[in-house]
Design a protein around this motif. Structure first.
Motif, short mmCIF file in Angstrom:
data_model
loop_
_atom_site.label_atom_id
_atom_site.label_comp_id
_atom_site.label_asym_id
_atom_site.label_seq_id
_atom_site.Cartn_x
_atom_site.Cartn_y
_atom_site.Cartn_z
N LYS A 95 -30.79 4.71 20.30
CA LYS A 95 -30.43 5.73 19.31
C LYS A 95 -30.80 7.21 19.88
O LYS A 95 -31.68 7.40 20.87
CB LYS A 95 -31.45 5.85 18.04
CG LYS A 95 -30.98 4.86 16.96
CD LYS A 95 -31.71 5.16 15.71
CE LYS A 95 -31.96 3.69 14.68
NZ LYS A 95 -33.31 3.07 15.11
N CYS A 96 -29.87 8.16 19.65
CA CYS A 96 -29.91 9.42 20.24
C CYS A 96 -31.18 9.94 19.86
O CYS A 96 -31.85 9.64 18.76
CB CYS A 96 -28.75 10.05 19.89
SG CYS A 96 -27.47 10.29 21.04
N GLY A 97 -31.80 10.76 20.64
CA GLY A 97 -33.14 11.32 20.12
C GLY A 97 -34.27 10.33 20.55
O GLY A 97 -35.52 10.77 20.10
N LYS A 104 -29.63 5.53 28.13
CA LYS A 104 -28.45 5.01 27.65
C LYS A 104 -27.39 5.92 28.30
O LYS A 104 -26.44 5.55 28.83
CB LYS A 104 -28.30 4.64 26.32
CG LYS A 104 -26.95 4.00 25.68
CD LYS A 104 -26.98 3.41 24.46
CE LYS A 104 -25.68 2.76 24.12
NZ LYS A 104 -24.66 3.56 23.39
N HIS A 105 -27.79 7.24 28.13
CA HIS A 105 -26.69 8.05 28.63
C HIS A 105 -26.61 8.22 30.13
O HIS A 105 -25.60 8.15 30.48
CB HIS A 105 -27.27 9.91 28.18
CG HIS A 105 -27.04 10.02 26.72
ND1 HIS A 105 -25.79 9.92 26.28
CD2 HIS A 105 -27.87 10.45 25.86
CE1 HIS A 105 -25.77 10.53 24.99
NE2 HIS A 105 -26.87 10.59 24.54
N ILE A 106 -27.91 7.86 30.71
CA ILE A 106 -27.81 7.81 31.89
C ILE A 106 -26.89 6.77 32.59
O ILE A 106 -26.23 6.52 33.68
CB ILE A 106 -29.36 7.78 32.81
CG1 ILE A 106 -30.14 8.88 32.07
CG2 ILE A 106 -29.32 7.52 34.14
CD1 ILE A 106 -30.30 10.37 32.98
N ILE A 112 -25.80 14.06 28.34
CA ILE A 112 -26.88 13.94 27.71
C ILE A 112 -27.00 14.77 26.84
O ILE A 112 -26.97 16.09 26.78
CB ILE A 112 -28.08 13.94 28.64
CG1 ILE A 112 -28.06 12.91 29.85
CG2 ILE A 112 -29.37 13.95 27.89
CD1 ILE A 112 -28.87 13.12 31.04
N CYS A 113 -27.32 14.42 25.53
CA CYS A 113 -27.29 15.23 24.37
C CYS A 113 -28.75 15.98 24.16
O CYS A 113 -29.55 15.45 24.65
CB CYS A 113 -26.74 14.50 22.69
SG CYS A 113 -28.32 13.45 22.72
N GLY A 114 -28.78 17.01 23.56
CA GLY A 114 -30.05 17.95 23.17
C GLY A 114 -31.08 16.97 22.72
O GLY A 114 -32.36 16.92 23.43
N PRO A 115 -31.02 16.25 21.53
CA PRO A 115 -32.17 15.39 21.26
C PRO A 115 -32.80 14.41 22.27
O PRO A 115 -33.88 14.14 22.20
CB PRO A 115 -31.61 14.88 19.91
CG PRO A 115 -30.45 15.62 19.69
CD PRO A 115 -29.77 16.38 20.82
N CYS A 116 -31.78 13.79 22.95
CA CYS A 116 -32.00 12.84 23.94
C CYS A 116 -32.89 13.51 25.10
O CYS A 116 -33.89 12.96 25.44
CB CYS A 116 -30.96 12.04 24.28
SG CYS A 116 -30.26 10.52 23.31
N ARG A 117 -32.18 14.58 25.62
CA ARG A 117 -33.07 15.37 26.33
C ARG A 117 -34.45 15.49 26.07
O ARG A 117 -35.34 15.51 26.98
CB ARG A 117 -32.36 16.66 26.85
CG ARG A 117 -32.44 17.44 27.98
CD ARG A 117 -31.52 18.39 28.38
NE ARG A 117 -30.19 17.87 28.65
CZ ARG A 117 -29.94 17.47 29.98
NH1 ARG A 117 -30.79 17.64 30.78
NH2 ARG A 117 -28.66 17.23 30.37
ZN LIG Z 1 -28.21 11.30 22.88
#
Ligand SMILES: [Zn+2]
Ligand code: SF4
Length: 137
Positions: A95-97, A104-106, A112-117
């Motif tokens: 899940k994101c965040g 997964k983004h990597i 890379i979205c904000g919540p994941c970062r």
């Molecule tokens: Zn994400």
């Protein structure tokens, strides 16, 4: 010994951990140089193998890259006599965040979205403080 107590003696304690979480060979080699002289290398590796998401390893721990740890676990599994097969759990999509989301983004080389970062930064900070990326319970 608890994770926190060995982490206090980590060679990487207090340094910028970026090298430990890079995909670049030079970065990884740099990280491994710390691990090579680290007095808690075994604890660190054991903790990583036990705590990390097996399908999304990431970073250098205990002197081994994610790919090397995956090989290590595979080899160990092959060497261990088979127990009764464990029914396979359906893989949950990351899940994101979350840190797996970040990984997964990597892996998929998506933006890379904000919540994941944020989740990844939080996990890095936890690692710095406690020696584990796991959230305190
Ligand atoms: Zn994400
Ligand atoms: S990643 Fe682990 S083995 Fe490497 S320096 Fe840090 S604590 Fe030591």
């Amino acid at each position: 010994m608890t994770a926190a107590s060995w982490a206090l003696r980590a060679a990487c304690r207090g340094i910028d951990l970026e090298a430990f979480f890079t995909e670049s060979r030079t970065g990884m080699e740099q990280a491994k140089r710390f691990c090579a002289v680290c007095p808690v290398r075994r604890d660190c590796l054991a903790e990583a193998l036990q705590a990390e998401d097996q399908s999304a390893r990431y970073g250098v721990f205990g002197g081994f890259s994610a790919a090397e740890r995956t090989d290590m676990v595979r080899r160990q599994r092959r060497a261990t006599p088979k127990a009764a097969p464990v029914p396979k759990q359906p893989r949950q999509p990351a899940k994101c965040g979350t840190r797996p989301g970040y990984q997964k983004h990597i892996r998929e080389r998506t933006e890379i979205c904000g919540p994941c970062r944020q989740a990844n930064t939080d996990a890095d900070n936890r690692l710095r403080r406690t020696g584990t990326t796991k959230a305190a319970r």
